[in-house]
Design an enzyme around this catalytic site. Structure first.
Site, PDB file in Angstrom:
ATOM      1  N   CYS A 114       0.810  -1.231   0.000  1.00  0.00           N
ATOM      2  CA  CYS A 114       0.000   0.000   0.000  1.00  0.00           C
ATOM      3  C   CYS A 114       0.838   1.275   0.000  1.00  0.00           C
ATOM      4  O   CYS A 114       0.337   2.348  -0.282  1.00  0.00           O
ATOM      5  CB  CYS A 114      -0.945  -0.006   1.187  1.00  0.00           C
ATOM      6  SG  CYS A 114      -1.970  -1.463   1.226  1.00  0.00           S
ATOM      7  N   HIS A 254      -3.117   6.854   3.347  1.00  0.00           N
ATOM      8  CA  HIS A 254      -3.599   5.564   2.847  1.00  0.00           C
ATOM      9  C   HIS A 254      -4.919   5.251   3.553  1.00  0.00           C
ATOM     10  O   HIS A 254      -5.024   5.365   4.774  1.00  0.00           O
ATOM     11  CB  HIS A 254      -2.549   4.485   3.118  1.00  0.00           C
ATOM     12  CG  HIS A 254      -3.031   3.103   2.832  1.00  0.00           C
ATOM     13  ND1 HIS A 254      -3.735   2.806   1.692  1.00  0.00           N
ATOM     14  CD2 HIS A 254      -2.933   1.946   3.542  1.00  0.00           C
ATOM     15  CE1 HIS A 254      -4.048   1.514   1.704  1.00  0.00           C
ATOM     16  NE2 HIS A 254      -3.576   0.979   2.822  1.00  0.00           N
ATOM     17  N   ASN A 284     -10.234  -0.292   1.284  1.00  0.00           N
ATOM     18  CA  ASN A 284      -8.785  -0.196   1.124  1.00  0.00           C
ATOM     19  C   ASN A 284      -8.426  -0.645  -0.294  1.00  0.00           C
ATOM     20  O   ASN A 284      -8.519  -1.825  -0.613  1.00  0.00           O
ATOM     21  CB  ASN A 284      -8.121  -1.092   2.178  1.00  0.00           C
ATOM     22  CG  ASN A 284      -6.605  -1.104   2.081  1.00  0.00           C
ATOM     23  OD1 ASN A 284      -6.031  -0.621   1.101  1.00  0.00           O
ATOM     24  ND2 ASN A 284      -5.955  -1.649   3.100  1.00  0.00           N
TER      25      ASN A 284
HETATM   26  N1  ACO Z   1     -17.096  -9.469  11.047  1.00  0.00           N
HETATM   27  C1  ACO Z   1     -17.358  -9.813  12.317  1.00  0.00           C
HETATM   28  N2  ACO Z   1     -16.411 -10.191  13.176  1.00  0.00           N
HETATM   29  C2  ACO Z   1     -15.139 -10.225  12.731  1.00  0.00           C
HETATM   30  C3  ACO Z   1     -14.799  -9.887  11.417  1.00  0.00           C
HETATM   31  C4  ACO Z   1     -15.835  -9.497  10.555  1.00  0.00           C
HETATM   32  N3  ACO Z   1     -15.621  -9.133   9.281  1.00  0.00           N
HETATM   33  N4  ACO Z   1     -13.468 -10.013  11.266  1.00  0.00           N
HETATM   34  C5  ACO Z   1     -12.978 -10.415  12.442  1.00  0.00           C
HETATM   35  N5  ACO Z   1     -13.989 -10.575  13.339  1.00  0.00           N
HETATM   36  C6  ACO Z   1     -13.922 -10.979  14.719  1.00  0.00           C
HETATM   37  C7  ACO Z   1     -12.649 -11.736  15.021  1.00  0.00           C
HETATM   38  O1  ACO Z   1     -12.809 -13.088  14.687  1.00  0.00           O
HETATM   39  C8  ACO Z   1     -12.505 -11.510  16.512  1.00  0.00           C
HETATM   40  O2  ACO Z   1     -13.333 -12.413  17.194  1.00  0.00           O
HETATM   41  P1  ACO Z   1     -12.816 -13.125  18.556  1.00  0.00           P
HETATM   42  O3  ACO Z   1     -12.557 -11.992  19.503  1.00  0.00           O
HETATM   43  O4  ACO Z   1     -13.948 -14.007  18.899  1.00  0.00           O
HETATM   44  O5  ACO Z   1     -11.558 -13.841  18.159  1.00  0.00           O
HETATM   45  C9  ACO Z   1     -13.107 -10.124  16.747  1.00  0.00           C
HETATM   46  O6  ACO Z   1     -13.895  -9.838  15.559  1.00  0.00           O
HETATM   47  C10 ACO Z   1     -12.083  -9.035  16.914  1.00  0.00           C
HETATM   48  O7  ACO Z   1     -11.069  -9.231  15.944  1.00  0.00           O
HETATM   49  P2  ACO Z   1      -9.827  -8.291  15.874  1.00  0.00           P
HETATM   50  O8  ACO Z   1      -8.900  -8.793  14.831  1.00  0.00           O
HETATM   51  O9  ACO Z   1      -9.287  -8.027  17.233  1.00  0.00           O
HETATM   52  O10 ACO Z   1     -10.510  -6.944  15.383  1.00  0.00           O
HETATM   53  P3  ACO Z   1      -9.834  -5.555  15.253  1.00  0.00           P
HETATM   54  O11 ACO Z   1     -10.538  -4.570  16.087  1.00  0.00           O
HETATM   55  O12 ACO Z   1      -8.331  -5.635  15.354  1.00  0.00           O
HETATM   56  O13 ACO Z   1     -10.162  -5.179  13.745  1.00  0.00           O
HETATM   57  C11 ACO Z   1      -9.100  -5.159  11.594  1.00  0.00           C
HETATM   58  C12 ACO Z   1      -9.690  -6.020  12.706  1.00  0.00           C
HETATM   59  C13 ACO Z   1     -10.186  -4.233  11.085  1.00  0.00           C
HETATM   60  C14 ACO Z   1      -8.604  -6.054  10.488  1.00  0.00           C
HETATM   61  C15 ACO Z   1      -7.951  -4.306  12.188  1.00  0.00           C
HETATM   62  O14 ACO Z   1      -7.053  -5.150  12.901  1.00  0.00           O
HETATM   63  C16 ACO Z   1      -7.180  -3.576  11.144  1.00  0.00           C
HETATM   64  O15 ACO Z   1      -7.696  -2.668  10.492  1.00  0.00           O
HETATM   65  N6  ACO Z   1      -5.879  -3.914  10.958  1.00  0.00           N
HETATM   66  C17 ACO Z   1      -5.072  -3.280   9.947  1.00  0.00           C
HETATM   67  C18 ACO Z   1      -5.356  -3.946   8.668  1.00  0.00           C
HETATM   68  C19 ACO Z   1      -4.849  -3.191   7.487  1.00  0.00           C
HETATM   69  O16 ACO Z   1      -4.875  -1.983   7.449  1.00  0.00           O
HETATM   70  N7  ACO Z   1      -4.432  -3.957   6.487  1.00  0.00           N
HETATM   71  C20 ACO Z   1      -4.088  -3.436   5.253  1.00  0.00           C
HETATM   72  C21 ACO Z   1      -2.680  -2.982   5.226  1.00  0.00           C
HETATM   73  S1  ACO Z   1      -2.355  -2.260   3.722  1.00  0.00           S
HETATM   74  C22 ACO Z   1      -1.726  -3.422   2.622  1.00  0.00           C
HETATM   75  O17 ACO Z   1      -0.540  -3.540   2.481  1.00  0.00           O
HETATM   76  C23 ACO Z   1      -2.671  -4.259   1.812  1.00  0.00           C
END
Ligand code: ACO
Length: 371
Positions: A114, A254, A284
């Site tokens: 990204c 980003h 994203n």
């Molecule tokens: N719907 C419902 N529940 C979900 C979903 C979903 N789509 N996805 C995950 N969950 C659940 C998980 O299973 C977890 O359940 P558990 O507690 O029973 O295990 C719970 O929700 C919380 O999961 P977390 O991973 O802790 O959620 P978090 O608040 O961290 O949000 C997210 C997840 C949105 C992915 C966040 O970590 C994030 O934005 N990370 C950065 C990701 C990013 O920007 N990636 C792109 C980088 S750029 C590139 O190079 C492509």
């Protein structure tokens, strides 16, 4: 004589099909409420079967060239930053070079996930500033919908397709790309990757059976990394340019997650109003997210000639970086390219030779667009 690299044209290509959070509720165990509260994303665009990373990139490039008033034959260099290239090789940029008829341009892809658009913009600007080239097209383009696992709710809710392009031109007039910082931390390579299909894990029936041809992400460490580096890189590039945060009219980050941007804004003691945000509409789009957001900011009058803008990103690698530019616009006053015109350029690009002549009302033989 000092040379400067100015951003003189811009364009985007966004697939028409909109996939909403409610649509995703029918596909995986998720909810609109969860996605909006955890990410800020409401919908994203998905490429139609006939659209690819190269075709979206070419559409954005043609719009940007038209906006800058530059013919494809005047382009010296095309860089496509992408995480979802047309192939491992040849480079997507070479396919774009052929589609748009940029007959004298060198072309290559840049892989920094990204952060790729920032790195690519900096590379093109440096080539212009040294006098090595005069005109470049820098594109961020993705069809991430082709490499995400639509059964994995951890990833499929995040990403979208699209492309954005800038034209860079050299001039002795001060302005344009002023400074950039580029960083990587490869110790985090495994938290965000597409594991198979390269030389380490060649594609096999087994890799496909295990879904290793899809994006894999451990969201929490990526989140922690992003919240640290967004503010850090912004401060670094502003200081390197000898400016202060008060000099910055707008930050174009980003577009990964609204919460990440809130943490960055707090870290910089800046109001969210200074951040351009459109991730609610497009999700994203990896390398495409910064140019897509910048173009929207310019078209809405939030980014005007003379404004200092910081573009800042992070991504797989792990990589992060920021670029500070003084926004220029076309060398001669030109309005942005109208959406109808962008659609016409796209139709022309994908039409066969006969159809293209018909649309343009041209005599036989003038096949290359704008050349
Ligand atoms: N719907 C419902 N529940 C979900 C979903 C979903 N789509 N996805 C995950 N969950 C659940 C998980 O299973 C977890 O359940 P558990 O507690 O029973 O295990 C719970 O929700 C919380 O999961 P977390 O991973 O802790 O959620 P978090 O608040 O961290 O949000 C997210 C997840 C949105 C992915 C966040 O970590 C994030 O934005 N990370 C950065 C990701 C990013 O920007 N990636 C792109 C980088 S750029 C590139 O190079 C492509």
């Amino acid at each position: 004589m000092t040379r400067y690299a100015h951003i003189t044209g811009w364009g985007t290509a966004l697939p028409e099909h909109v996939l909403t959070n409610h649509d995703l509720e029918q596909m995986v165990d998720t909810s609109d409420e969860w996605i909006v509260s955890r990410t800020g994303i409401r919908e994203r665009r998905i490429a139609s079967p006939d659209q690819t990373t190269a075709s979206l990139a070419a559409d954005a490039a043609l719009a940007a060239l038209e906006h800058a008033g530059v013919k494809p034959s005047g382009v010296d260099l095309i860089i496509v930053a992408t995480s979802s290239p047309e192939h491992t090789f040849p480079a997507t940029a070479c396919i774009v070079q052929d589609i748009i008829g940029a007959s004298k341009a060198g072309a290559f892809d840049l892989s920094a996930a990204c952060t790729g658009f920032i790195f690519a913009l900096n590379m093109a600007a440096q080539a212009i500033r040294t006098g090595s080239i005069d005109t470049a097209v820098v594109i961020g383009a993705e069809t991430l919908s082709r490499i995400v696992n639509w059964q994995d709710r951890n990833t499929c809710i995040l990403f979208g397709d699209g492309a954005g392009a800038f034209v860079l031109q050299g001039s002795e007039e001060p302005g344009g790309v002023l400074e950039a910082v580029m960083h990587a931390d490869g110790s985090g390579a495994d938290v965000l990757s597409l594991p198979a299909g390269g030389s380490k894990i060649p594609t096999s029936a087994d890799t496909v059976a295990h879904g290793l041809h899809y994006v894999h992400m451990d969201g929490r460490p990526v989140f922690r990394f992003a919240t640290r580096v967004m503010a850090e890189a912004t401060r670094e590039v502003v200081e390197k340019a000898g400016l202060t945060l008060d000099d910055i009219a707008i930050i174009v980050p980003h577009q990964a997650n609204y919460r990440i941007l809130e943490v960055a804004a707090r870290g910089l003691k800046m109001p969210m109003a200074k951040f351009m945000v459109n991730l609610d509409k497009y999700g994203n789009t990896s390398t495409a997210s910064i140019p897509i957001a910048a173009v929207e900011a310019a078209e809405k009058g939030r980014l005007r000639k003379g404004d200092k803008v910081v573009m800042v990103g992070f991504g797989g690698g792990l990589t992060y970086g920021a670029l500070l530019a003084e926004w220029t616009g076309p060398f001669e006053d030109k309005p942005p390219v109208k959406p109808e015109r962008i659609r016409l350029l796209a139709r022309l690009r994908s039409a066969g030779k006969r159809a293209r002549r018909k649309i343009l009302n041209l005599p036989v033989g003038d096949e290359k667009l704008g050349g």
